[in-house]
Every structure is written in structure tokens, then in C-alpha cells.
Design an enzyme around this catalytic site. Structure first.
Site, mmCIF file in Angstrom:
data_model
loop_
_atom_site.group_PDB
_atom_site.id
_atom_site.type_symbol
_atom_site.label_atom_id
_atom_site.label_comp_id
_atom_site.label_asym_id
_atom_site.label_seq_id
_atom_site.Cartn_x
_atom_site.Cartn_y
_atom_site.Cartn_z
ATOM 1 N N LYS A 1 7.367 4.383 -8.400
ATOM 2 C CA LYS A 1 6.946 3.026 -9.008
ATOM 3 C C LYS A 1 6.014 3.038 -9.884
ATOM 4 C CE LYS A 1 5.723 1.234 -4.896
ATOM 5 N NZ LYS A 1 5.767 2.349 -4.120
ATOM 6 N N ARG B 1 3.843 -6.255 -0.574
ATOM 7 C CA ARG B 1 4.477 -5.309 0.516
ATOM 8 C C ARG B 1 4.690 -5.962 1.944
ATOM 9 N NH1 ARG B 1 1.374 -0.828 -2.050
ATOM 10 N NH2 ARG B 1 1.947 1.032 -1.071
ATOM 11 N N ARG C 1 2.454 15.902 -5.899
ATOM 12 C CA ARG C 1 1.965 14.969 -6.716
ATOM 13 C C ARG C 1 0.445 15.246 -7.132
ATOM 14 N NH1 ARG C 1 2.748 8.495 -5.955
ATOM 15 N NH2 ARG C 1 1.425 8.531 -4.324
ATOM 16 N N ARG D 1 -4.479 12.647 -4.016
ATOM 17 C CA ARG D 1 -4.973 11.891 -3.229
ATOM 18 C C ARG D 1 -5.105 11.884 -1.866
ATOM 19 N NH1 ARG D 1 -1.302 6.413 -5.052
ATOM 20 N NH2 ARG D 1 -1.188 6.311 -2.657
ATOM 21 N N ARG E 1 2.579 6.418 5.999
ATOM 22 C CA ARG E 1 2.944 5.481 5.077
ATOM 23 C C ARG E 1 4.370 4.998 4.958
ATOM 24 N NH1 ARG E 1 0.591 8.147 -0.016
ATOM 25 N NH2 ARG E 1 1.150 6.278 -1.072
HETATM 26 P P1 AMP Z 1 -0.324 2.709 -3.317
HETATM 27 O O1 AMP Z 1 -0.956 3.125 -4.499
HETATM 28 O O2 AMP Z 1 0.330 1.485 -4.017
HETATM 29 O O3 AMP Z 1 0.585 3.714 -2.519
HETATM 30 O O4 AMP Z 1 -1.141 2.228 -2.289
HETATM 31 C C1 AMP Z 1 -2.034 2.780 -1.681
HETATM 32 C C2 AMP Z 1 -2.675 2.160 -0.224
HETATM 33 O O5 AMP Z 1 -3.224 0.840 -0.747
HETATM 34 C C3 AMP Z 1 -1.682 1.633 0.789
HETATM 35 O O6 AMP Z 1 -1.114 2.664 1.563
HETATM 36 C C4 AMP Z 1 -2.283 0.716 1.275
HETATM 37 O O7 AMP Z 1 -3.252 1.139 2.183
HETATM 38 C C5 AMP Z 1 -3.096 -0.119 0.161
HETATM 39 N N1 AMP Z 1 -2.053 -1.058 -0.749
HETATM 40 C C6 AMP Z 1 -1.730 -1.200 -1.854
HETATM 41 N N2 AMP Z 1 -0.924 -2.168 -2.277
HETATM 42 C C7 AMP Z 1 -0.977 -3.125 -0.988
HETATM 43 C C8 AMP Z 1 -0.574 -4.212 -0.473
HETATM 44 N N3 AMP Z 1 0.024 -5.048 -1.585
HETATM 45 N N4 AMP Z 1 -0.567 -4.745 0.777
HETATM 46 C C9 AMP Z 1 -1.235 -4.068 1.444
HETATM 47 N N5 AMP Z 1 -2.183 -2.854 1.209
HETATM 48 C C10 AMP Z 1 -1.774 -2.177 -0.015
#
Ligand code: AMP
Length: 209
Positions: free
Chosen positions: A13, A88, A122, A155, A166
């Protein structure tokens, strides 16, 4: 144009959001990046969300919805935007419907086993958050961000155990959104290719129709 990029963690994404951003000249609103930045700056929000993020769980809806509502009122979002990692949950999608009408939802589909392999390679820039992959998308100089010159890292939530958590969270809480947007006639499914360029070509095509 107001777009949502939907897909499992590691589906690409962020990479495809950057591709669309350059093409359409609209900003990316990544809730993951906003939350990581809050954590890095030690804000109240950052402190509240650390445990959720490090365990691979979702941050509570109300915190994310407030964050997005504030971000989308900024001037740069006036011409359009690309959501990466938001919504999400169905509750987040419903909250977004109350404040903004989106034009399309691009669903990047990748099988779980491909994702687990991808995530292990990554690398992420802790400063500007650009992501790389040691095989498919390496930086020009090993371990250094092309964009800002910072040292790349992994990360903390990209370790295999947290990746599996996740993915489980994604299937349970996020996948129902696919049907939600399909029912609204907004969904465009992209079956991801092995290369970034191959997937970008399909994303471009999805945006034209
Ligand atoms: P990402 O970088 O999008 O993979 O997000 C990393 C982490 O941030 C996720 O595993 C969640 O803990 C939190 N997170 C990011 N976006 C959301 C969202 N829209 N709703 C809830 N938690 C989020």
C-alpha cells in the site's frame, strides 16, 4: 480525487500510494506513519498507542478517527488524497462516510505466504518512512535511504511473530471492509504482480476506468 488503498499489511500500500501521489500530485494520509510519528515525538497520543502498535493490534477506532479528521482538514488535502492504512474497521469506514465521499477504493490483493516472505526483507527509513526491500526494491546505497540519507532500519512490528498477528487482525477486522465498499460500487481489485512496476501498471489502469 479521494482514494483508499486497501490491503493486508505488506501488500504494498505504501509503495503504491507513493506512485499515485507522484502521478496525481495529492498527499498520502497514512495512519501508520502518523501514529509512528506521534510515538517518535512522545506525544500523549503516541504514549497511548505504543502498546497496541508493538503487539500488532489495532489502535482503538476513536483515536484513529480523531487523528484522520484533524489531518484531512489541512490545506494540502483540499485537492484530494490517498488513504493508506485507513479505514481498517467497518466502524472507521462508517465514520469516514460521515465526513467525506471517496471516489474509489483500490484493493491490493496478495496471498499471505507471499506477504510473510516480503515483510522479512522490508527495510524502513525511521525519518521519512520510505520503505525498501532488500531484494525487490533495494536502496541505491545499501542500508541508506535514497530520499533523506538516514540509516534504514527494521520496523519493530515487522518481525515474523508480529507479522502473523497483524495478518490475523487484518483478516478478522479489516477484510470485512472489502465487502462494505464492494456494496457501494467503489471497489477496484488489483491482483498484485511480483514486481512493483507490474503492480503500478495495474493500479494505473484501475484508476482510469
Ligand atoms: P501500518 O503502518 O499501516 O502497517 O500500521 C502499523 C500499525 O499502526 C498497525 O498494526 C496498527 O497498530 C496501527 N494502525 C495504523 N492504522 C490504523 C488504523 N486505521 N486503525 C487502527 N490501527 C491502525
Amino acid at each position: 480525487m479521494r482514494l483508499i488503498l486497501l490491503g493486508a499489511p505488506g501488500a504494498g500500500k505504501g509503495t503504491q500510494a507513493d506512485f499515485i501521489k507522484d502521478k496525481l500530485e495529492i498527499p498520502v494520509v497514512s495512519t501508520g506513519n502518523l501514529l509512528r510519528s506521534a510515538m517518535a515525538h512522545g506525544t500523549e497520543l503516541g504514549k497511548k498507542v505504543t502498546a497496541y502498535m508493538e503487539s500488532g493490534s489495532l489502535v482503538p477506532d476513536e483515536l484513529v478517527i480523531d487523528l484522520v479528521k484533524e489531518r484531512i482538514t489541512q490545506d494540502d488535502c483540499a485537492k484530494g488524497l490517498i488513504f493508506d492504512g485507513f479505514p481498517r474497521t467497518v466502524a472507521q469506514a462508517e465514520a469516514l462516510d460521515q465526513v467525506m465521499k471517496v471516489d474509489a477504493v483500490i484493493f491490493l490483493h496478495v496471498e499471505d505466504d507471499v506477504i510473510v516472505k516480503r515483510m522479512s526483507g522490508r527495510r524502513t527509513c525511521p525519518e521519512c518512512q520510505t520503505t525498501y526491500h532488500i531484494v525487490s526494491h533495494p536502496p541505491k546505497q545499501e542500508g541508506i535511504c535514497d530520499k533523506c540519507g538516514s540509516v534504514l532500519g527494521i520496523r519493530s512490528d515487522d518481525n515474523p511473530e508480529v507479522v502473523r498477528q497483524r495478518l490475523a487482525v487484518y483478516h478478522k477486522q479489516t477484510e470485512p471492509i472489502v465487502k462494505y465498499y464492494e456494496a457501494q460500487g467503489l471497489l477496484k481489485v488489483v491482483e498484485c504482480e511480483p514486481t512493483i512496476e507490474g503492480t503500478s501498471a495495474l493500479v494505473e489502469k484501475a484508476l482510469e476506468v
